[in-house]
Design an enzyme around this catalytic site. Structure first.
Site: not given
Length: 679
Positions: A49-50, A240-241, A271, A626
């Site tokens: 994503k980043t 973002d997010e 998420q 994770r």
């Protein structure tokens, strides 16, 4: 009427020369090079994503978009700094004019420029949590509320209540009813405190962190000319997010992009796990409907986890109805090792399994301890793990809070027990009385001196506490609670003998301390859960002195490396709540306490709210994703509760959401035969 004329600014340097096609996968490339307009990017866990966001900024600059027309909004300063630095490393352009930062920092920049329009000056102060607490305490004191019979919420709790109101738009009365029902009798007084707090901030030229968002939105809503200026400035907005936005943040983005700006929201609905602090997943689900012509891109290639773990995560989240359809695909080769499903007899067996398996993974497979994590729904669920790791000399670090026995509420409860077993314990006596309303340090010191005069501290027998305390004169505000304290201490020493440790903790909690927890802490239910877990642990002891000794030993050396691990200070297992673990990754993850009532949370099961249960399932999904290489799903069948007896637990309903062939079932210990497995 003035003629419209567009000034085409030259870029400050040559194009970057980035080969976007070679640097990005097909999904990332499609999102990064999307034409202007409203765009939603659903970026799955571990999908880069980043990278997608930073390359999007670089691509815009390479398309001769002036940096001053780009606004990049994030949720942490760290994320903003990281993305800006990555962009600087990618392109030769001057990006100093680009606005990049958290919602709050961008709000602050705007408010500083136009504070006068809101009755503030440009030099307004920003209240941190301590400042807010101090101001609220003054507001409450000025109301002269009678708290002799029951406690009024403390400043920290009021701050949390008011924050929810500001960030969700839900009326104060509804927030109290649904989130803080034990304060409903104080609704009128809390509403007055809220109004007075708002006025005091204005009078003192101050804002709190919520105001940085709320006032920015208000400013732009009430001044169309100013809104037009910022719409012209921010022609390309990146967020973002996005799944973590609250109603104020979402409205702010919609308002700024309403003039035709190109807005790209990046996030993952699967998420979205922060509704308890105001986040609204509906913002990301409804984004395409709110923005005409919106294009939706999905990035489903995962670079973190092996296929076996992703197959499980995909199956687990499909049980949710409110979501965007997507399936994560691993870029890695299958290993043949499925996630392990491990039923265990009780919490201590669960802890023993986790610790033993960690040592095997380290010694046999060469996996360092820092690449292992234990994840759980609530902090109190780590108690047995902490004790087991301590006893085996396995070093650990906790990201979900303080070590169990270092927490203030655990120390508070311990103080009651320490005092009745040692009447000369001045520290414990003062810790107890400071919990009562109207008693400060000076008052506690006077009460201690008066207590010594009763001679109870020198007595060889256990005193009748209610009689002893009746000789002391606390402030009138504390009179009712002082009387109740005497009754509670008597319950700890019935008939001149010490009660069992578990019974003592129950009496302390129900007799006095629960009311203090409600008024003093926003996370009352979590802290109560900690104390109930402490009560369960105390059920292993008949002697209160032995129990207190064990607490002292665990509190002082809790988690410290011993033996041959002492030299490896940097090699520590991570213990974390799932909320704290979001965004992190480890080679091996142990997800514990997968039993109904534990995970999903019992309060959510009782509420029978499908939306809350779906958020719990998303939390389960976050935990699974994770893990990079190995995943262990564990649960105890028996949960010992010292005050109600043992509880037979049902495995988490989330374990029914996927086909059984996606996991490998383990049978631990000779007592688990296939015929006896209640799963």
């Amino acid at each position: 009427m003035a003629r419209e004329y567009t000034l085409n600014r030259r870029t400050t340097g040559p194009t970057s020369g980035i080969d976007y096609r070679a640097e990005l996968n097909d999904e990332q490339f499609a999102a990064v090079t999307a034409p202007p307009g409203p765009t939603l990017v659903i970026a799955g866990a571990g999908s880069g994503k980043t990278r997608t966001l930073t390359y999007r900024v670089a691509w815009l600059l390479d398309q001769e978009i002036d940096a001053r027309h780009i606004l990049l909004l994030t949720f942490t300063n760290k994320a903003a700094k990281e993305m800006t630095e990555r962009v600087r490393a990618l392109v030769p352009h001057d990006v100093s004019a680009l606005w990049s930062g958290t919602f709050h920092s961008i709000g602050n920049r705007i408010l500083r420029r136009h504070a006068e329009a809101l009755g503030l000056t440009k030099s307004f102060s920003i209240l941190d949590r301590d400042d807010q607490k101090s101001l609220l305490a003054g507001v409450v004191a000025a109301l002269d509320i009678d708290t002799k019979q029951r406690r009024f919420p403390k400043a920290d709790v009021l701050g949390s209540i008011f924050s929810l109101v500001e960030n969700t738009g839900v009326p104060l009365a509804d927030v109290i009813t649904h989130r803080y029902p034990y304060f409903e009798d104080w609704s009128a007084e809390i509403a007055t405190a809220h109004a007075n707090y708002t006025q005091r901030k204005l009078d003192t030229n101050s804002v709190d962190f919520d105001d940085l968002l709320v006032l920015t939105l208000k400013l732009l809503q009430q001044d169309e000319e100013l809104l037009g200026l910022y719409r012209k400035r921010f022609r390309h907005i990146l967020v973002d997010e996005y799944q973590d936005t609250n109603s104020v943040q979402s409205d702010l983005i919609d308002l700024l992009s309403g003039g035709g700006a190109s807005v790209m929201a990046v996030g993952d609905d699967a998420q979205s796990i922060y509704s308890w602090r105001g986040a609204d997943m509906g913002n990301i689900l409804s984004f395409p409907e709110r923005h005409d012509g919106c294009r939706v891109f999905k990035i489903e290639t995962n670079y973190r986890s092996v296929p076996e773990i992703l197959d499980l995560s995909n199956a687990a989240i499909r049980a949710n109805s409110a979501r965007f359809e997507k399936d994560l695909r691993s870029s890695r080769t299958a290993t043949g090792t499925k996630p392990a499903l491990v039923p265990l007899e009780d919490p201590s067996s669960q802890a023993a399994f986790v610790a033993q398996r960690m040592l095997e993974l380290r010694d046999d497979e060469g996996i360092p301890l820092e690449e292992m994590a234990v994840l759980y729904r609530a902090h109190f669920q780590s108690l047995e793990i902490q004790m087991e790791l301590t006893s085996r000399g396995i070093p650990f670090a906790i990201t979900s809070g303080l070590r169990f026995f270092e927490q203030a509420h655990i120390k508070d409860v311990s103080a009651f027990m320490r005092f009745v077993t040692n009447c000369k314990d001045e520290v414990s006596f003062k810790r107890i009385v400071l919990l009562l309303p109207g008693i400060g340090a000076a008052g506690a010191d006077k009460l201690w001196r008066d207590f010594l005069k009763t001679g109870a501290a020198e007595s060889e027998t256990i005193p009748e506490w209610s009689a002893v305390l009746s000789y002391l004169k606390p402030p009138k505000k504390a009179a009712k609670h002082w009387e109740q304290l005497g009754y509670v201490l008597d319950e700890l020493t019935p008939g001149g003998e010490f009660a069992k440790p578990g019974d003592m903790i129950y009496s302390i909690l129900e007799g006095l301390y629960a009311e203090f927890l409600q008024a003093a802490y926003d996370n009352y239910e979590n802290r109560r859960g900690d104390i109930e877990q402490m009560m369960s642990y105390a059920g292993n002891f008949d002697d209160v002195l032995e129990f207190l000794s064990q607490l002292s030993l665990l509190g002082s050396a809790d988690g410290e490396p011993t033996g041959d691990t002492a030299e490896k200070d940097d090699e520590k297992v991570t213990l974390s709540s799932i909320h704290q673990a979001k965004g992190l990754e480890w080679q091996v993850v142990f997800l514990i306490w997968l039993a109904d009532g534990q995970f999903p949370n019992g309060r959510i099961l009782e509420s029978d709210d499908p939306a809350q249960l779906e958020e719990e399932r998303r939390l389960f999904y976050v935990a699974i994703t994770r893990a990079k290489d190995e995943l262990y799903l564990t649960y105890p069948f028996i949960n010992p509760k010292s005050y109600t007896g043992d509880i037979i637990q049902r495995p988490s309903r989330f374990l029914d959401d996927f086909p059984r062939n996606l996991v490998e079932e383990w049978k631990v210990g000779p007592s688990w035969g296939s015929a006896d497995d209640p799963f």
